[in-house]
Design a protein around this motif. Sequence first.
Motif, PDB file in Angstrom:
ATOM      1  N   ASP A 137       0.833  -1.207   0.000  1.00  0.00           N
ATOM      2  CA  ASP A 137       0.000   0.000   0.000  1.00  0.00           C
ATOM      3  C   ASP A 137       0.871   1.262   0.000  1.00  0.00           C
ATOM      4  OD1 ASP A 137      -2.263  -1.417  -0.049  1.00  0.00           O
ATOM      5  OD2 ASP A 137      -2.932  -0.943   1.990  1.00  0.00           O
ATOM      6  N   LEU A 138       1.915   1.237   0.833  1.00  0.00           N
ATOM      7  CA  LEU A 138       2.781   2.419   0.915  1.00  0.00           C
ATOM      8  C   LEU A 138       3.594   2.578  -0.367  1.00  0.00           C
ATOM      9  CD1 LEU A 138       4.061   2.363   4.614  1.00  0.00           C
ATOM     10  CD2 LEU A 138       2.287   3.781   3.606  1.00  0.00           C
ATOM     11  N   ASP A 169       2.585   1.674  -3.330  1.00  0.00           N
ATOM     12  CA  ASP A 169       1.631   2.208  -4.316  1.00  0.00           C
ATOM     13  C   ASP A 169       1.445   3.711  -4.119  1.00  0.00           C
ATOM     14  OD1 ASP A 169       1.211  -0.121  -5.597  1.00  0.00           O
ATOM     15  OD2 ASP A 169      -0.738  -0.577  -4.699  1.00  0.00           O
ATOM     16  N   MET A 170       1.356   4.109  -2.849  1.00  0.00           N
ATOM     17  CA  MET A 170       1.210   5.539  -2.545  1.00  0.00           C
ATOM     18  C   MET A 170       2.409   6.291  -3.134  1.00  0.00           C
ATOM     19  SD  MET A 170       2.412   8.096  -0.460  1.00  0.00           S
ATOM     20  CE  MET A 170       3.350   7.221   0.796  1.00  0.00           C
ATOM     21  N   ARG A 173       4.334   5.454  -5.579  1.00  0.00           N
ATOM     22  CA  ARG A 173       4.287   5.437  -7.046  1.00  0.00           C
ATOM     23  C   ARG A 173       3.299   6.477  -7.557  1.00  0.00           C
ATOM     24  NH1 ARG A 173       2.658  -0.085  -9.552  1.00  0.00           N
ATOM     25  NH2 ARG A 173       2.136   0.942 -11.493  1.00  0.00           N
ATOM     26  N   CYS A 174       2.140   6.497  -6.899  1.00  0.00           N
ATOM     27  CA  CYS A 174       1.073   7.386  -7.299  1.00  0.00           C
ATOM     28  C   CYS A 174       1.484   8.844  -7.142  1.00  0.00           C
ATOM     29  CB  CYS A 174      -0.116   7.017  -6.420  1.00  0.00           C
ATOM     30  SG  CYS A 174      -1.436   8.079  -6.503  1.00  0.00           S
ATOM     31  N   TYR A 175       2.249   9.146  -6.089  1.00  0.00           N
ATOM     32  CA  TYR A 175       2.715  10.522  -5.892  1.00  0.00           C
ATOM     33  C   TYR A 175       4.075  10.755  -6.553  1.00  0.00           C
ATOM     34  CZ  TYR A 175      -1.185  11.695  -2.906  1.00  0.00           C
ATOM     35  OH  TYR A 175      -2.446  11.966  -2.446  1.00  0.00           O
ATOM     36  N   ARG A 176       4.462   9.836  -7.428  1.00  0.00           N
ATOM     37  CA  ARG A 176       5.673   9.969  -8.247  1.00  0.00           C
ATOM     38  C   ARG A 176       6.928  10.242  -7.436  1.00  0.00           C
ATOM     39  NH1 ARG A 176       3.095  13.294 -13.420  1.00  0.00           N
ATOM     40  NH2 ARG A 176       1.401  11.831 -13.742  1.00  0.00           N
ATOM     41  N   PHE A 177       7.116   9.476  -6.360  1.00  0.00           N
ATOM     42  CA  PHE A 177       8.368   9.552  -5.598  1.00  0.00           C
ATOM     43  C   PHE A 177       9.497   9.070  -6.514  1.00  0.00           C
ATOM     44  CE2 PHE A 177       7.214   9.162  -0.806  1.00  0.00           C
ATOM     45  CZ  PHE A 177       6.163  10.048  -0.962  1.00  0.00           C
ATOM     46  N   LYS A 204      13.971   8.637  -3.258  1.00  0.00           N
ATOM     47  CA  LYS A 204      13.002   9.011  -2.222  1.00  0.00           C
ATOM     48  C   LYS A 204      12.274   7.771  -1.698  1.00  0.00           C
ATOM     49  CE  LYS A 204      10.612  13.355  -2.442  1.00  0.00           C
ATOM     50  NZ  LYS A 204       9.512  14.112  -3.053  1.00  0.00           N
ATOM     51  N   VAL A 261      14.727   5.763   0.526  1.00  0.00           N
ATOM     52  CA  VAL A 261      15.078   6.395   1.806  1.00  0.00           C
ATOM     53  C   VAL A 261      13.867   6.520   2.735  1.00  0.00           C
ATOM     54  CG1 VAL A 261      15.916   8.538   2.873  1.00  0.00           C
ATOM     55  CG2 VAL A 261      16.999   7.661   0.796  1.00  0.00           C
ATOM     56  N   HIS A 262      12.714   6.895   2.180  1.00  0.00           N
ATOM     57  CA  HIS A 262      11.586   7.237   3.052  1.00  0.00           C
ATOM     58  C   HIS A 262      10.531   6.139   3.176  1.00  0.00           C
ATOM     59  CE1 HIS A 262      13.003  11.339   3.454  1.00  0.00           C
ATOM     60  NE2 HIS A 262      13.217  11.341   2.147  1.00  0.00           N
ATOM     61  N   VAL A 263      10.479   5.224   2.207  1.00  0.00           N
ATOM     62  CA  VAL A 263       9.427   4.197   2.258  1.00  0.00           C
ATOM     63  C   VAL A 263      10.010   2.814   2.566  1.00  0.00           C
ATOM     64  CG1 VAL A 263       7.480   3.171   1.019  1.00  0.00           C
ATOM     65  CG2 VAL A 263       8.130   5.537   0.556  1.00  0.00           C
ATOM     66  N   PRO A 266      12.988   2.581   6.143  1.00  0.00           N
ATOM     67  CA  PRO A 266      12.427   2.513   7.500  1.00  0.00           C
ATOM     68  C   PRO A 266      11.723   1.181   7.790  1.00  0.00           C
ATOM     69  CG  PRO A 266      11.879   4.602   6.479  1.00  0.00           C
ATOM     70  CD  PRO A 266      12.455   3.755   5.400  1.00  0.00           C
ATOM     71  N   GLN A 267      11.154   0.561   6.752  1.00  0.00           N
ATOM     72  CA  GLN A 267      10.491  -0.729   6.973  1.00  0.00           C
ATOM     73  C   GLN A 267      11.525  -1.836   7.162  1.00  0.00           C
ATOM     74  OE1 GLN A 267       6.817  -1.621   4.662  1.00  0.00           O
ATOM     75  NE2 GLN A 267       7.391   0.182   3.494  1.00  0.00           N
TER      76      GLN A 267
END
Lengths: 248, 242
Positions: A146-147, A149-150, A152-156, A160, A163-165, A168-169
């Motif tokens: 889900d994260l 996809d988020m 991808r959708c916000y074009r990270f 990015k 580092v951010h998605v 941390p997981q």
Amino acid sequence: MISFKKCLPTLSLLAFLVIWQGLAVYLDSNTLPTPEAVAKVFWQACVSGQLPFHLGVTLLRLVISFAIAMLLGCAIGIVLGRNKKLDAFFDNWLVIFLNVPALVTIILCYVWFGLIESAAILAVVINKLPNVIVMIREGTRMLDQDLLDMARCYRFSKRKTLVHVIWPQLHPFVMGATRSGLALIWKIILVVELLGRSNGMGYQLHLFFQLFDVAGILAYTIAFVAVIQLIELLILKPLDKKALRWRK
Amino acid sequence: MTDIQIQIDNKTYPAAADPSIVDLKLSLTSEEFICLVGPSGCGKTTLLNIIAGLDNDYEGDILVGRQHTAPKIGYVFQNPRLLPWRTVRENIELAVDERQPPEVIDALLEVMQLTAAQHSYPEHLSLGMSRRVAIIRAFAVDPEVLLMDEPFVSLDAPTARQVRELLLNLWQQRPHTILFVTHDLREAIALADRLIFLSAAPMQVVSEIVVPISRSERGNELAIESFRQQLLKNHPEIKQLL
């Protein structure tokens, strides 16, 4: 009651020393020196510079081989976790490398590349690498889609997202690999030094073994355990605290 | 802002025997608020994922103006999908262009009444607050189309009403084309310029109805309810979709 609870770790350490002292006095043998004798040897080794030198050499090897194994392991682990075909292809390799005895890798590295520093480092890395790969691969497989996809959708960008998605997981898995890795590398490095180097803790312990110097062995072991505790306390715990500050 | 044409000729999941969507055409006018209403499982989320570019396994085309490009998307998912290890503000900042001035986010936080919580982590927020953060994130990217997938589901009624009012307030200040999925007809009437009713298996447009209630009257529950009654009476075909 609370103060008694707080004193428990110190009391247990004292009890351990008392039992050790009692046994040493009772046995009165060179194979089990008293804590005091060990402390003396420890102090002399520190003052003479012998212990800091050999410990430093071993630590340097540890840092280099650990860094290489973690960097490579994380990169390969993430790729295998994200790519099913590559994972299917390399899965057998991983199982093989995971199960080759450490001693075999060390001997082969020395035979193939000679009794040199890089062979020693390589032997440690090969022993640790599959372990890191497997842990990070499992972590990557469990990433929250889900994260992703988020992102991808916000074009990270790729950086990015990493580092951010993703990172941390993976943090708990990286910390797991770090802790188990340090413990594993310590043990392997000593064998590597014992078999093919002329300095470092492993070499020194080998020397003490030949001289039957148990006090020396114990003094070096104490230094060893202290360093591991310091790494945990000064590096790993603060890292954990910083990375998990968002938790309730 | 540009109009967007969506044409999906066929969408079939690999494991499914029948297609989920066949020959579906949607035309979105710029700055229009559209509610998609349909039974659960009819493929509304699939449709949004296709528009968002998350699902490319379909036959069809999306036109932004006259160009065959993927539109810039803001997506409010059913669960807020915030990064738990980043603060409210960081979650929003990560989605937007780095060159965007910070005042834009400040203003959005203020409209959604989240200025005080901007440095909190998502775990410390209520569900209603997290949803508001997700809405801010979607508006902050200044999207060509804003997708909202039942964003008020599982909120209690007063909270849902509050977030709905905040959303409308924000949309009136910063008009965007919104495609809002819901199965709650009252909610749809309160929000939309146009309602599109969808059937299940395969998904098709059953009817399209323009909501004639003026924006100032949308808070009036009686007006909403009377329009709903009238709608169900005049369009019996939509009853089975609710």
